[in-house]
Design a protein around this motif. Structure first.
Motif, PDB file in Angstrom:
ATOM      1  N   ILE A   1      -8.777   7.128   4.955  1.00  0.00           N
ATOM      2  CA  ILE A   1      -9.948   6.331   5.296  1.00  0.00           C
ATOM      3  C   ILE A   1     -10.050   5.158   4.317  1.00  0.00           C
ATOM      4  CG2 ILE A   1     -12.436   6.313   5.657  1.00  0.00           C
ATOM      5  CD1 ILE A   1     -10.894   8.080   7.596  1.00  0.00           C
ATOM      6  N   LEU A   2     -10.049   3.954   4.843  1.00  0.00           N
ATOM      7  CA  LEU A   2     -10.125   2.745   4.029  1.00  0.00           C
ATOM      8  C   LEU A   2     -11.463   2.051   4.256  1.00  0.00           C
ATOM      9  CD1 LEU A   2      -6.571   1.314   4.814  1.00  0.00           C
ATOM     10  CD2 LEU A   2      -7.219   2.900   2.990  1.00  0.00           C
ATOM     11  N   THR A   3     -11.822   1.196   3.303  1.00  0.00           N
ATOM     12  CA  THR A   3     -13.067   0.437   3.386  1.00  0.00           C
ATOM     13  C   THR A   3     -12.755  -1.051   3.311  1.00  0.00           C
ATOM     14  OG1 THR A   3     -14.295   2.217   2.301  1.00  0.00           O
ATOM     15  CG2 THR A   3     -15.325   0.050   2.322  1.00  0.00           C
ATOM     16  N   VAL A   4     -13.449  -1.836   4.121  1.00  0.00           N
ATOM     17  CA  VAL A   4     -13.300  -3.289   4.074  1.00  0.00           C
ATOM     18  C   VAL A   4     -14.021  -3.816   2.837  1.00  0.00           C
ATOM     19  CG1 VAL A   4     -13.869  -5.471   5.213  1.00  0.00           C
ATOM     20  CG2 VAL A   4     -13.093  -3.504   6.573  1.00  0.00           C
ATOM     21  N   PHE A   5     -13.288  -4.528   1.970  1.00  0.00           N
ATOM     22  CA  PHE A   5     -13.846  -5.030   0.721  1.00  0.00           C
ATOM     23  C   PHE A   5     -14.001  -6.545   0.709  1.00  0.00           C
ATOM     24  CE2 PHE A   5     -14.000  -0.998  -1.145  1.00  0.00           C
ATOM     25  CZ  PHE A   5     -14.529  -1.095  -2.430  1.00  0.00           C
ATOM     26  N   SER A   6     -13.799  -7.193   1.828  1.00  0.00           N
ATOM     27  CA  SER A   6     -14.028  -8.631   1.889  1.00  0.00           C
ATOM     28  C   SER A   6     -15.525  -8.897   1.967  1.00  0.00           C
ATOM     29  CB  SER A   6     -13.342  -9.222   3.119  1.00  0.00           C
ATOM     30  OG  SER A   6     -13.759 -10.555   3.322  1.00  0.00           O
ATOM     31  N   PRO A   7     -16.093  -9.755   1.098  1.00  0.00           N
ATOM     32  CA  PRO A   7     -17.541  -9.986   1.114  1.00  0.00           C
ATOM     33  C   PRO A   7     -18.091 -10.399   2.476  1.00  0.00           C
ATOM     34  CG  PRO A   7     -16.574 -10.944  -0.844  1.00  0.00           C
ATOM     35  CD  PRO A   7     -15.432 -10.491   0.009  1.00  0.00           C
TER      36      PRO A   7
ATOM     37  N   PRO B   1       0.811  -1.226   0.000  1.00  0.00           N
ATOM     38  CA  PRO B   1       0.000   0.000   0.000  1.00  0.00           C
ATOM     39  C   PRO B   1       0.843   1.275   0.000  1.00  0.00           C
ATOM     40  CG  PRO B   1      -0.797  -1.570   1.626  1.00  0.00           C
ATOM     41  CD  PRO B   1       0.512  -2.091   1.142  1.00  0.00           C
ATOM     42  N   GLU B   2       0.315   2.297  -0.646  1.00  0.00           N
ATOM     43  CA  GLU B   2       0.915   3.627  -0.616  1.00  0.00           C
ATOM     44  C   GLU B   2       0.000   4.596   0.116  1.00  0.00           C
ATOM     45  OE1 GLU B   2       2.049   4.902  -4.538  1.00  0.00           O
ATOM     46  OE2 GLU B   2       4.020   3.965  -4.332  1.00  0.00           O
ATOM     47  N   TRP B   3      -0.859   4.079   0.984  1.00  0.00           N
ATOM     48  CA  TRP B   3      -1.748   4.930   1.754  1.00  0.00           C
ATOM     49  C   TRP B   3      -0.948   5.792   2.715  1.00  0.00           C
ATOM     50  CZ3 TRP B   3      -4.022  -0.373   3.036  1.00  0.00           C
ATOM     51  CH2 TRP B   3      -4.777  -0.846   1.955  1.00  0.00           C
ATOM     52  N   LYS B   4      -1.521   6.920   3.080  1.00  0.00           N
ATOM     53  CA  LYS B   4      -0.901   7.831   4.041  1.00  0.00           C
ATOM     54  C   LYS B   4      -1.626   7.742   5.385  1.00  0.00           C
ATOM     55  CE  LYS B   4       0.454  11.113   0.420  1.00  0.00           C
ATOM     56  NZ  LYS B   4       0.301  12.511  -0.077  1.00  0.00           N
TER      57      LYS B   4
ATOM     58  N   ILE C   1      -9.369   3.696   9.788  1.00  0.00           N
ATOM     59  CA  ILE C   1      -8.336   4.709   9.577  1.00  0.00           C
ATOM     60  C   ILE C   1      -6.970   4.033   9.506  1.00  0.00           C
ATOM     61  CG2 ILE C   1      -7.251   6.796  10.483  1.00  0.00           C
ATOM     62  CD1 ILE C   1      -9.856   7.384  11.970  1.00  0.00           C
ATOM     63  N   PHE C   2      -6.264   4.261   8.411  1.00  0.00           N
ATOM     64  CA  PHE C   2      -4.938   3.671   8.234  1.00  0.00           C
ATOM     65  C   PHE C   2      -3.908   4.414   9.085  1.00  0.00           C
ATOM     66  CE2 PHE C   2      -0.867   3.871   5.869  1.00  0.00           C
ATOM     67  CZ  PHE C   2      -0.507   2.527   5.967  1.00  0.00           C
ATOM     68  N   LYS C   3      -3.043   3.622   9.742  1.00  0.00           N
ATOM     69  CA  LYS C   3      -1.970   4.195  10.557  1.00  0.00           C
ATOM     70  C   LYS C   3      -0.607   3.978   9.908  1.00  0.00           C
ATOM     71  CE  LYS C   3      -4.508   5.752  13.927  1.00  0.00           C
ATOM     72  NZ  LYS C   3      -4.619   7.213  14.209  1.00  0.00           N
TER      73      LYS C   3
ATOM     74  N   THR D   1      -9.433   2.227  -0.947  1.00  0.00           N
ATOM     75  CA  THR D   1     -10.000   3.572  -0.879  1.00  0.00           C
ATOM     76  C   THR D   1     -11.119   3.754  -1.913  1.00  0.00           C
ATOM     77  OG1 THR D   1      -8.281   4.373  -2.392  1.00  0.00           O
ATOM     78  CG2 THR D   1      -7.862   4.596  -0.029  1.00  0.00           C
ATOM     79  N   LEU D   2     -11.490   2.683  -2.609  1.00  0.00           N
ATOM     80  CA  LEU D   2     -12.569   2.741  -3.601  1.00  0.00           C
ATOM     81  C   LEU D   2     -13.909   3.078  -2.949  1.00  0.00           C
ATOM     82  CD1 LEU D   2     -11.816  -0.480  -5.693  1.00  0.00           C
ATOM     83  CD2 LEU D   2     -11.802   1.848  -6.604  1.00  0.00           C
ATOM     84  N   PRO D   3     -14.876   3.583  -3.737  1.00  0.00           N
ATOM     85  CA  PRO D   3     -16.232   3.757  -3.216  1.00  0.00           C
ATOM     86  C   PRO D   3     -16.793   2.422  -2.727  1.00  0.00           C
ATOM     87  CG  PRO D   3     -15.987   4.914  -5.299  1.00  0.00           C
ATOM     88  CD  PRO D   3     -14.748   4.095  -5.118  1.00  0.00           C
ATOM     89  N   THR D   4     -17.706   2.470  -1.786  1.00  0.00           N
ATOM     90  CA  THR D   4     -18.197   1.255  -1.137  1.00  0.00           C
ATOM     91  C   THR D   4     -19.001   0.367  -2.086  1.00  0.00           C
ATOM     92  OG1 THR D   4     -20.148   2.461  -0.374  1.00  0.00           O
ATOM     93  CG2 THR D   4     -18.274   2.337   1.126  1.00  0.00           C
TER      94      THR D   4
END
Length: 276
Positions: free
Chosen positions: A39-45, A32-35, A78-80, A116-119
């Motif tokens: 704000i991240l979203t869980v994408f696991s079904p 990941p290149e997140w900072k 929230i990504f740390k 970080t994609l839309p939900t």
């Protein structure tokens, strides 16, 4: 039980994950290149677990006693930071554990199922469900009739629906060789990341794909593709004169220098009396 369900769902479709920005010696890896603060979203079904310590979350004996809480799909976190450079591999998903905050609780999660994609909408049975939920209604449509050769071999029709931000949803139907019917579903210009393509397809594909297993991604001159490895499975189609059909799936992701991308799921169907 939750881990077993997650394993089953990941076997449904796509066992590989990669961002085209992070190709290292042609190995599939997502770093990941997140900072900090993103704000991240869980994408696991079926959601994921938040752990109090770094552990191999896909080894029940290692992580069973480290679970803090369950995080359903679409949970915002929230990504740390990335806690180390070691990649955990889960059915081809190579990604590190990361430190996050959920409702002011610190913990660790597997980064490969975050984005970080839309939900994902509550009902997401195809790519169009995802686009309509996050990018509004169709602006315009365009129909194209085509043939691969001048002799009329392998002809078909493509319907393109245009959305905001130059995003396109395209469906094609055609007749291929050996009596096959071919159907494709694509999202054009949404993402330059195979990681994100994987997550969208994992959550928003036709439910019948649950009968299929897939192997590793391969790269060719066009892009990355993933093949189903059991194309001889028979399906029953009550609306056909020959109700038995064998289906074969392929996921393809491509991205070029002009910053155009395409995520496509192709379904090849062959009708027969014995599914051979």
């Amino acid at each position: 039980m939750m881990k077993q369900k997650l394993l089953t769902l990941l076997l449904i479709l796509l066992p590989s994950i990669l961002s085209t920005q992070y190709i290292e010696d042609e190995q599939r890896a997502f770093m990941p290149e997140w900072k900090t603060g993103d704000i991240l979203t869980v994408f696991s079904p079926n959601g994921i677990y938040l752990y109090k310590d770094i552990c191999n979350q896909f080894d029940p004996d290692d992580c069973e006693n480290h679970i803090i809480k369950y995080l359903p799909r679409n949970t915002k976190i929230i990504f740390k930071e990335i806690v180390n450079s070691d990649l955990q591999n889960y059915f081809g998903i190579n990604a590190p554990m990361v430190k996050v905050s959920v409702d002011n609780t610190l913990g660790f999660v597997f980064s490969g199922l975050l984005s970080t994609l839309p939900t994902i909408p509550k009902i997401c049975n195809n790519f169009q469900n995802y686009l309509e939920s996050n990018y509004g209604q169709i602006i315009k449509t365009k129909e194209e009739n085509w043939c691969i050769s001048e002799y009329g071999e392998h002809c078909g029709k493509t319907l393109k629906s245009f959305y905001n931000k130059d995003i396109i949803y395209a469906t094609s139907t055609s007749s291929g060789i050996n009596g096959k019917d071919i159907r494709t579903e694509s999202i054009i210009n949404l993402s330059k990341s195979l990681h994100e393509a994987f997550l969208i397809a994992l959550n928003c594909s036709n439910s019948e794909i649950k009968n299929y297993q897939f192997e590793k991604f391969e790269r060719d001159a066009i892009g990355w593709h993933l093949e189903s490895n059991n194309p001889t499975i028979c399906e029953y189609d009550k609306n056909s004169d020959k109700p038995l059909k064998s289906a074969y799936y392929q996921l393809r992701f491509s991205y070029n220098e002009n910053r155009q991308s395409e995520i496509t799921i192709t379904r090849n169907i062959k009708y027969s009396d014995n599914c051979k």
